[in-house]
Design an enzyme around this catalytic site. Structure first.
Site, short mmCIF file in Angstrom:
data_model
loop_
_atom_site.label_atom_id
_atom_site.label_comp_id
_atom_site.label_asym_id
_atom_site.label_seq_id
_atom_site.Cartn_x
_atom_site.Cartn_y
_atom_site.Cartn_z
N SER A 60 35.01 -49.83 -20.86
CA SER A 60 35.99 -49.05 -20.02
C SER A 60 35.53 -48.53 -18.75
CB SER A 60 36.34 -47.85 -20.92
OG SER A 60 35.14 -47.00 -21.10
N LYS A 72 33.64 -41.35 -19.12
CA LYS A 72 34.71 -41.45 -18.19
C LYS A 72 34.38 -40.89 -16.80
CE LYS A 72 37.28 -43.28 -21.34
NZ LYS A 72 36.87 -44.72 -21.74
#
Lengths: 154, 164
Positions: free
Chosen positions: A41, A84
């Site tokens: 990701s 993230k």
């Protein structure tokens, strides 16, 4: 006499183990620790199996900024951590994914997105993430050694 | 005792204390009226509760448990509420935007006992399990109120359908 001596030494040894375990716990909990990240990701910034040095001070003082890479608990599974980038702070306008409209990030939350926007489950799936779930901020990549780099933007 | 050994005791004593508080539990003061009548039955005196960190090490909570969690709206604030629904349960809400809510995966539905005077899931929706900090197990102060906190849920607030 001999047995007492051995007993005393054993107790002393376990005392040292406990002392150092506690010091380690506090360092990893309040100062910083190493995290190995996996999954696609955050490509191309981070790749699978990179080891990151993170610090816990900034999130504890709530001084996160846009662009910081953070480690947070996954809102849908607290035993898992996610890595993230902070895209929106409280009050910012961000673009959702489903439903595809813009949201205002509520008070006490941040909007997290992965750099690999096509292959990342992030705030566009589960919405804004409460600040209480954020554990640490990434500062350096320490492994692999030839890719040692600072990951701070400021 | 020499200066050096005092320094040494402090250097190791503080981490041991902090680790104990982090893994076993600690005592905290309950403020506000949101958990009446279970906690702070009279507004004049405040209860102190023992919060067990050990009990939630695997995020295993049950309906009716009293837990403390970081407020989703203000991360600097810790709130104490009762668990009403676990993931997969359908709960009937009181004043939330939807009449019925299915609690999403990894979340729970928390409410204060004092309906109408509490800021809970009816305002901010289901909360992530990761925000839970501890489970309240005992009232430890004042001494005449020393008791275990019961795991109870009024019949009217039971979830409409339970997850398996």
């Amino acid at each position: 006499m001999n047995i007492l001596k051995i007993l005393g030494k054993t107790c002393g040894f376990f005392g040292y183990v406990i002392q150092y375990a506690c010091v380690t716990h506090c360092t990893f909990e309040y100062l910083g620790d190493f995290v190995m990240c996996s999954g696609p990701s955050m490509e191309p910034t981070l790749e699978s199996n990179n080891i990151l040095l993170t610090e816990h001070v900034t999130p504890r003082l709530y001084r996160l900024q846009r662009g910081d890479i953070v480690i947070a608990k996954n809102p849908t599974n607290p035993k898992q951590n996610i890595c993230k980038r902070v895209v929106g702070l409280p009050g910012d306008k961000v673009k959702g994914y489903f439903p595809r409209r813009s949201h205002i990030v509520p008070r006490g939350h941040v909007w997290l997105e992965g750099d690999n926007s096509g292959n990342s489950s992030d705030s566009r799936i589960y919405g804004p993430v409460p600040l209480g779930l954020i554990r640490s901020r990434v500062i350096y990549r320490v492994w692999p050694l030839d890719k040692f780099a600072s990951l701070q933007e400021h | 005792m020499s200066f050096k050994s005092v320094c040494r005791s402090i250097l190791f004593g503080i981490p041991i204390g902090v680790t104990f508080l982090d893994t076993v539990g600690y005592v905290a003061k309950v403020e506000g009226i949101s958990m009446q009548p279970a906690l702070n039955p009279e507004s004049t005196n405040t209860d102190y509760v023992f919060l067990s960190r050990w009990a939630i090490r695997d995020y295993k909570i049950e309906r009716g448990d009293v837990i403390s969690l970081t407020s989703p709206k203000n991360p600097k604030q810790k709130i104490i509420k009762r668990v009403v629904g676990l993931q997969g349960d359908v709960v009937s809400t009181m004043g939330y935007k939807n009449r019925y809510v299915k609690v999403p995966e990894g979340h729970c539905w928390v409410e204060g006992d004092h309906t109408g005077h509490t800021l809970d899931s009816n305002t901010f929706g289901p909360v992530s399990l990761g925000l839970i900090t501890a489970k309240a197990v005992y009232i430890v102060w004042p001494p005449e109120r020393w008791q275990k906190l019961e795991n109870k849920l009024p019949e009217s607030r039971k979830p409409l359908s339970l997850s398996i």
